[in-house]
Design an enzyme around this catalytic site. Structure first.
Site, PDB file in Angstrom:
ATOM      1  CG  HIS A  43       3.751  28.598 -19.482  1.00  0.00           C
ATOM      2  ND1 HIS A  43       3.389  28.514 -20.805  1.00  0.00           N
ATOM      3  CD2 HIS A  43       2.599  28.600 -18.767  1.00  0.00           C
ATOM      4  CE1 HIS A  43       2.056  28.468 -20.875  1.00  0.00           C
ATOM      5  NE2 HIS A  43       1.559  28.524 -19.650  1.00  0.00           N
ATOM      6  CB  SER A  73      -9.118  24.921 -21.219  1.00  0.00           C
ATOM      7  OG  SER A  73      -8.513  25.323 -22.445  1.00  0.00           O
ATOM      8  CE  LYS A  88      -1.279  31.612 -20.616  1.00  0.00           C
ATOM      9  NZ  LYS A  88      -1.638  30.597 -21.596  1.00  0.00           N
ATOM     10  N   GLY A 107      -5.416  27.133 -23.570  1.00  0.00           N
ATOM     11  CA  GLY A 107      -6.079  28.128 -24.414  1.00  0.00           C
ATOM     12  C   GLY A 107      -6.970  27.545 -25.504  1.00  0.00           C
ATOM     13  CD  GLU A 167      -0.122  25.301 -17.329  1.00  0.00           C
ATOM     14  OE1 GLU A 167      -1.113  25.944 -16.950  1.00  0.00           O
ATOM     15  OE2 GLU A 167       0.819  25.812 -17.955  1.00  0.00           O
ATOM     16  CG  ASN A 173       0.479  32.448 -16.861  1.00  0.00           C
ATOM     17  OD1 ASN A 173       0.995  33.576 -16.958  1.00  0.00           O
ATOM     18  ND2 ASN A 173       0.809  31.446 -17.659  1.00  0.00           N
ATOM     19  CD  GLU A 208       1.493  30.333 -23.447  1.00  0.00           C
ATOM     20  OE1 GLU A 208       1.811  31.324 -22.752  1.00  0.00           O
ATOM     21  OE2 GLU A 208       0.331  29.907 -23.527  1.00  0.00           O
TER      22      GLU A 208
HETATM   23  P1  PGA Z   1      -5.392  28.757 -20.129  1.00  0.00           P
HETATM   24  O1  PGA Z   1      -3.813  28.869 -19.843  1.00  0.00           O
HETATM   25  O2  PGA Z   1      -6.072  28.636 -18.779  1.00  0.00           O
HETATM   26  O3  PGA Z   1      -5.760  30.033 -20.843  1.00  0.00           O
HETATM   27  O4  PGA Z   1      -5.587  27.533 -20.943  1.00  0.00           O
HETATM   28  C1  PGA Z   1      -3.209  28.136 -18.803  1.00  0.00           C
HETATM   29  C2  PGA Z   1      -1.715  28.397 -18.789  1.00  0.00           C
HETATM   30  O5  PGA Z   1      -1.114  28.563 -19.861  1.00  0.00           O
HETATM   31  O6  PGA Z   1      -1.104  28.452 -17.704  1.00  0.00           O
END
Ligand code: PGA
Length: 259
Positions: free
Chosen positions: A99, A217, A12, A177, A171, A10, A101
């Site tokens: 997601h 992560s 982003k 993150g 997740e 992803n 976010e």
């Molecule tokens: P990250 O993000 O691996 O940077 O923690 C995962 C995601 O948001 O899909």
């Protein structure tokens, strides 16, 4: 039948159209030996879908393309939105939905997630549905109930055949993150609950087929801990998917666990 592992990157809001095209080429050089054992998926921002799709087509790459979001209508007066039909036109195989976010910052709800899931299935694109609890929910000991309800709501009204094809990404929001992760066993416990929920809603064949990814992560250093878990079929990767070398390392590790 063993489920084929998937590593999905992803990206982003990173990578221009040109940067995305270069990254997918660099990635392909490194992951080509593993295509047959692992589904490798890239999720560029909308503006890079066309360039990445063109590289995949012209160079005949086996890397699969995903969008990060979609609207549920096929066209209309929805300024700033992109429809499933438009993603089909760019040869997207998958699309991330819900997601955290988008849920936290852009007003995505269980209802809109469900509409998007239906619209994608109708268009022939496989949804990658994201679920996961906040730290508050986790601290309250409410994770499994919360995630079960998210799955129920996202998949409401889906036919059992399509349900088995869907990809679900677990997740935990507090792991995205942050460098923090649940233990592999803890992540698997939630993924097992997700699989059981799919089974209760759509029957055992769908539960056996549905692929469940861990996200938050995930990186080369820890993917080898998550992959052996029985209900984890791969990873949805943010930060570690932005460099070809670390993305490819994760694909290589996933391939070593493929049946
Ligand atoms: P990250 O993000 O691996 O940077 O923690 C995962 C995601 O948001 O899909």
């Amino acid at each position: 039948m063993a489920r084929k592992p998937m590593i999905a990157g992803n990206w982003k809001m990173y990578k221009t159209a040109g940067e995305g095209a270069i990254l997918v080429q660099n990635l392909d050089e490194r992951v080509e030996p593993y295509w047959s054992r692992v589904d490798v998926v890239v999720c560029p921002p909308f503006t890079a879908l066309k360039s990445v799709s063109t590289v995949i087509e012209l160079d005949r790459l086996e890397i699969k393309l995903a969008a990060q979001n979609v609207h549920w209508e096929s066209e209309g007066a929805f300024t700033g939105e992109v429809s499933p039909r438009m993603l089909v036109d760019l040869r997207c195989d998958y699309c991330i939905v819900g997601h955290s976010e988008r849920r936290e910052m852009f007003g995505e709800t269980d209802e809109t997630v469900n509409k998007k899931v239906h619209a994608l299935i109708a268009a022939g694109i496989t949804p990658i549905v994201c679920v996961g609890e906040s730290l508050e929910t986790r601290d309250a000991g409410d994770t499994e109930r919360f995630v079960r309800e998210q799955v129920r709501a996202a998949l409401d009204g889906v036919d059992p055949e399509s349900a088995g094809d869907i990809v679900i990404a677990y997740e935990p929001i507090w792991a995205i993150g942050t460098g923090h992760t649940p233990t592999p066993e803890g992540a698997n416990d939630v993924c097992r609950t997700i699989r059981a929920t799919v089974g209760a809603l759509f029957g055992q064949p769908a539960a056996i087929r549905v692929r469940i990814l861990y996200g938050g992560s995930a990186k080369p250093e820890n993917i080898g801990l998550f992959m052996p878990e029985p209900d984890i079929d791969g990873a949805l990767v943010g930060g570690a998917s932005l460099e070809a070398a670390s993305f490819a390392d994760m694909v290589r590790t996933a391939a070593s666990f493929a049946g």
